[in-house]
Motif scaffolding. Structure first.
Motif, mmCIF file in Angstrom:
data_model
loop_
_atom_site.group_PDB
_atom_site.id
_atom_site.type_symbol
_atom_site.label_atom_id
_atom_site.label_comp_id
_atom_site.label_asym_id
_atom_site.label_seq_id
_atom_site.Cartn_x
_atom_site.Cartn_y
_atom_site.Cartn_z
ATOM 1 N N GLU A 50 0.823 -1.196 0.000
ATOM 2 C CA GLU A 50 0.000 0.000 0.000
ATOM 3 C C GLU A 50 0.867 1.260 0.000
ATOM 4 O O GLU A 50 0.529 2.262 -0.647
ATOM 5 C CB GLU A 50 -0.928 -0.007 1.211
ATOM 6 N N ILE A 51 2.008 1.218 0.718
ATOM 7 C CA ILE A 51 2.945 2.347 0.679
ATOM 8 C C ILE A 51 3.431 2.563 -0.751
ATOM 9 O O ILE A 51 3.482 3.699 -1.251
ATOM 10 C CB ILE A 51 4.137 2.086 1.628
ATOM 11 N N LEU A 52 3.808 1.474 -1.417
ATOM 12 C CA LEU A 52 4.305 1.566 -2.783
ATOM 13 C C LEU A 52 3.228 2.117 -3.728
ATOM 14 O O LEU A 52 3.505 2.972 -4.583
ATOM 15 C CB LEU A 52 4.779 0.185 -3.248
ATOM 16 N N TYR A 55 2.756 5.851 -3.079
ATOM 17 C CA TYR A 55 3.935 6.609 -3.524
ATOM 18 C C TYR A 55 3.895 6.809 -5.036
ATOM 19 O O TYR A 55 4.119 7.914 -5.544
ATOM 20 C CB TYR A 55 5.210 5.864 -3.099
ATOM 21 N N GLU A 56 3.626 5.739 -5.759
ATOM 22 C CA GLU A 56 3.593 5.837 -7.223
ATOM 23 C C GLU A 56 2.402 6.663 -7.696
ATOM 24 O O GLU A 56 2.488 7.375 -8.711
ATOM 25 C CB GLU A 56 3.575 4.439 -7.827
ATOM 26 N N ALA A 57 1.283 6.601 -6.933
ATOM 27 C CA ALA A 57 0.115 7.415 -7.301
ATOM 28 C C ALA A 57 0.414 8.904 -7.164
ATOM 29 O O ALA A 57 -0.167 9.739 -7.871
ATOM 30 C CB ALA A 57 -1.075 7.035 -6.429
ATOM 31 N N ARG A 95 20.640 11.858 -10.760
ATOM 32 C CA ARG A 95 20.636 13.133 -10.062
ATOM 33 C C ARG A 95 19.399 13.977 -10.382
ATOM 34 O O ARG A 95 19.140 14.961 -9.716
ATOM 35 C CB ARG A 95 21.888 13.928 -10.432
ATOM 36 N N ARG A 96 18.652 13.619 -11.423
ATOM 37 C CA ARG A 96 17.528 14.447 -11.839
ATOM 38 C C ARG A 96 16.374 14.340 -10.861
ATOM 39 O O ARG A 96 16.222 13.330 -10.163
ATOM 40 C CB ARG A 96 17.079 14.045 -13.237
ATOM 41 N N ALA A 97 15.540 15.364 -10.845
ATOM 42 C CA ALA A 97 14.430 15.411 -9.892
ATOM 43 C C ALA A 97 13.235 14.584 -10.341
ATOM 44 O O ALA A 97 12.363 14.255 -9.529
ATOM 45 C CB ALA A 97 13.998 16.858 -9.671
ATOM 46 N N GLU A 98 13.186 14.246 -11.641
ATOM 47 C CA GLU A 98 12.040 13.486 -12.134
ATOM 48 C C GLU A 98 11.927 12.148 -11.404
ATOM 49 O O GLU A 98 12.903 11.420 -11.257
ATOM 50 C CB GLU A 98 12.175 13.242 -13.642
ATOM 51 N N GLY A 99 10.732 11.823 -10.976
ATOM 52 C CA GLY A 99 10.488 10.569 -10.276
ATOM 53 C C GLY A 99 10.815 10.609 -8.810
ATOM 54 O O GLY A 99 10.720 9.595 -8.118
ATOM 55 N N LYS A 100 11.213 11.764 -8.306
ATOM 56 C CA LYS A 100 11.537 11.903 -6.889
ATOM 57 C C LYS A 100 10.547 12.862 -6.244
ATOM 58 O O LYS A 100 10.178 13.884 -6.820
ATOM 59 C CB LYS A 100 12.959 12.432 -6.695
ATOM 60 N N LEU A 101 10.133 12.515 -5.006
ATOM 61 C CA LEU A 101 9.195 13.357 -4.259
ATOM 62 C C LEU A 101 9.898 13.956 -3.053
ATOM 63 O O LEU A 101 10.827 13.362 -2.493
ATOM 64 C CB LEU A 101 7.994 12.533 -3.789
ATOM 65 N N GLN A 102 9.438 15.129 -2.657
ATOM 66 C CA GLN A 102 9.893 15.716 -1.406
ATOM 67 C C GLN A 102 9.215 14.988 -0.245
ATOM 68 O O GLN A 102 8.185 14.329 -0.399
ATOM 69 C CB GLN A 102 9.566 17.210 -1.362
ATOM 70 N N CYS A 103 9.806 15.110 0.938
ATOM 71 C CA CYS A 103 9.274 14.394 2.112
ATOM 72 C C CYS A 103 7.842 14.830 2.430
ATOM 73 O O CYS A 103 6.996 13.980 2.781
ATOM 74 C CB CYS A 103 10.178 14.642 3.312
#
Length: 489
Positions: A50-52, A55-57, A95-103
């Motif tokens: 469910e976390i996964l 996160y992807e949503a 290093r790119r920001a794509e696909g990364k979320l802030q906390c």
């Protein structure tokens, strides 16, 4: 584009973390909007899935997700902690920001509210440290969870990660160990170790090899050393009583020969064999002041000693096969010493060596006193690159003269030398023996002179092997053969 604009990597203007961690108690109030039954069940795989999904949503690209339930942690006062899960989530690669979320975006996506998800340290904070914490691999004072308890939802299997970093984590665990044991408990453990030493269950080698015993010894060194010393005195006293009662005689082996001919190889092999077969302890004397550290060991070895290893009277006392007496030492004289075996490996024969021992009063002290005490005299010499040995039994012979060459010029320019008369020397010799044959001869001598030790002679071993071979062929002797000198009858 301004410099400030170039630094913006995410919606908040801060670079998103490469990985994040979070901890959440398994209580429904901390998981708003989640299936209450899943949280109460503590099913970490279902929770991780469910976390996964969430996160992807929210737009994240996960390349690693590991989760574990901690249900055996305790507080500082010993009370159990509430059951909780630990999660390590690795965001998209590169290093790119794509696909990364802030906390904060993850907090909202998971429904946690604010500041539950924690980013990994930007510098020096490797993800392996967070992964190690899942099982407390670097925290030995905390409960150690099993590798199999970590569920891998995405990325490399946790068992592989743990195997790769096992040694590094173990080293860090040693450093991270807390000195949680109070001194009172160390003292109690020291008393227990002292008793084990006195009972003969632990010796100095056992202590040095075992990390736990070494920890205890370090904090109780004085009393453990006293126990080791007193146990050695007690065992030495028993051996002295046996020697004086005629239970055994000392075996004295004199191995000589030029450098690299095999004399040291032989005496070391003898000591190792007796240590392995009988558990005999070995003392290796220093070149000078040899007896200083002697503590009652069964084997007294002098490998390449100088003639100043001890005084003349002490040397004769030590080598006497049937007597035990005190030996001088620099700090504390040794009480009656009765080693079972004395091994001497030196380049010269006992006549030349004995002549230069301190305290010998020239020809007034016959060198026969040294020679006649020796059980076997061995000459080492290599033949075709392999060490061979001439083994001689020492006995009384026709008197003969021996010239000792002295250092420095003599009187009136003459050669400096002195002549002595001797009545003991090599009586019987077995020449060109192999290392194994010479070793057997020495062990046979020890077996005969220390019959209470239970050492089987080579002749008895051959006889036993023959009887066993006959039994294997179905031949049983009505009466066992009697072993006599030179064979069996």
């Amino acid at each position: 584009m301004s410099a400030a604009a170039k630094k913006r990597s995410g919606t908040s203007g801060r670079k998103p973390p490469a990985y994040v961690t979070f901890t959440q108690q398994l209580k429904p109030e901390f998981w708003p909007g989640w299936d209450v039954a899943v949280i109460l069940s503590g099913d970490v795989r279902a929770i991780g899935k469910e976390i996964l999904r969430r996160y992807e949503a929210a737009g994240g690209d996960c390349q690693g997700l590991w989760i574990i339930k901690h249900d055996k942690d305790v507080l500082a006062d010993g009370c159990p902690k509430e059951d909780h899960v630990h999660v390590v989530l690795q965001q998209s690669a590169g290093r790119r920001a794509e696909g990364k979320l802030q906390c904060d975006a993850m907090d909202r996506g998971f429904g946690f509210g604010d500041k539950s998800v924690v980013k990994g340290p930007p510098r020096g904070g490797r993800i392996e440290n967070a992964q190690a914490y899942l099982i407390h691999a670097k925290d030995p004072d905390k409960h150690q969870y099993g590798v199999e308890e970590v569920v891998t939802l995405r990325g490399k299997d946790y068992a592989e990660i743990a195997a790769e970093h096992r040694d590094a984590w173990a080293r860090r665990a040693v450093i991270g160990r807390k000195a949680a044991i109070p001194m009172k408990e160390w003292n109690e453990l020291g008393d227990t170790l002292v008793q084990k030493v006195l009972d003969g269950e632990v010796d100095e080698v056992d202590i040095l090899r075992d990390k736990t015993l070494m920890d205890i010894y370090t904090r109780n060194e004085t009393k453990v050393n006293l126990a080791l010393k007193n146990r050695a005195k007690r065992e030495m006293l028993f051996e002295v009583e046996k020697l004086r009662a005629g239970v055994f005689q000392k075996t004295i082996i004199w191995a000589m020969g030029a450098s690299d001919q095999g004399k040291s190889y032989l005496v070391e092999s003898i000591a190792a064999e007796l240590a392995a077969r009988l558990g005999w302890s070995v003392f290796r004397a220093t070149a000078k002041n040899g007896p200083d550290d002697y503590n009652g060991e069964s084997v007294f070895m002098m490998n390449e000693p100088s003639s100043r290893v001890m005084e003349w009277a002490d040397f004769l006392q030590l080598l006497d096969p049937r007597q035990a007496g005190p030996i001088s030492a620099r700090y504390t004289n040794k009480r009656d010493a009765a080693p079972r075996l004395i091994l001497i490996a030196v380049a010269v024969d006992p006549v030349e060596f004995g002549f230069f021992i301190p305290g010998k009063r020239s020809t007034g002290d016959s060198l026969d006193q040294v020679v006649r005490r020796i059980t076997l005299m061995i000459k080492a010499q290599k033949i075709d690159g392999e060490p061979h040995y001439s083994v001689s039994r020492v006995g009384e012979v026709e008197p003969y003269k021996r010239t000792i060459w002295l250092p420095g010029p003599g009187r009136n320019g003459n050669v400096n030398r002195e002549t002595v008369w001797l009545g003991y020397d090599k009586a019987e010799t077995d020449a060109e023996l192999t290392h194994a044959e010479a070793l057997d001869m020495v062990l046979d001598a020890v077996a005969v002179r220390s019959p209470d030790a239970g050492l089987v002679t080579s002749a008895q071993r051959r006889l036993d092997d023959s009887i066993a071979a006959l039994a294997a062929r179905g031949i049983v002797l009505s009466e066992p053969p009697v072993l006599v000198e030179g064979g069996a009858a």
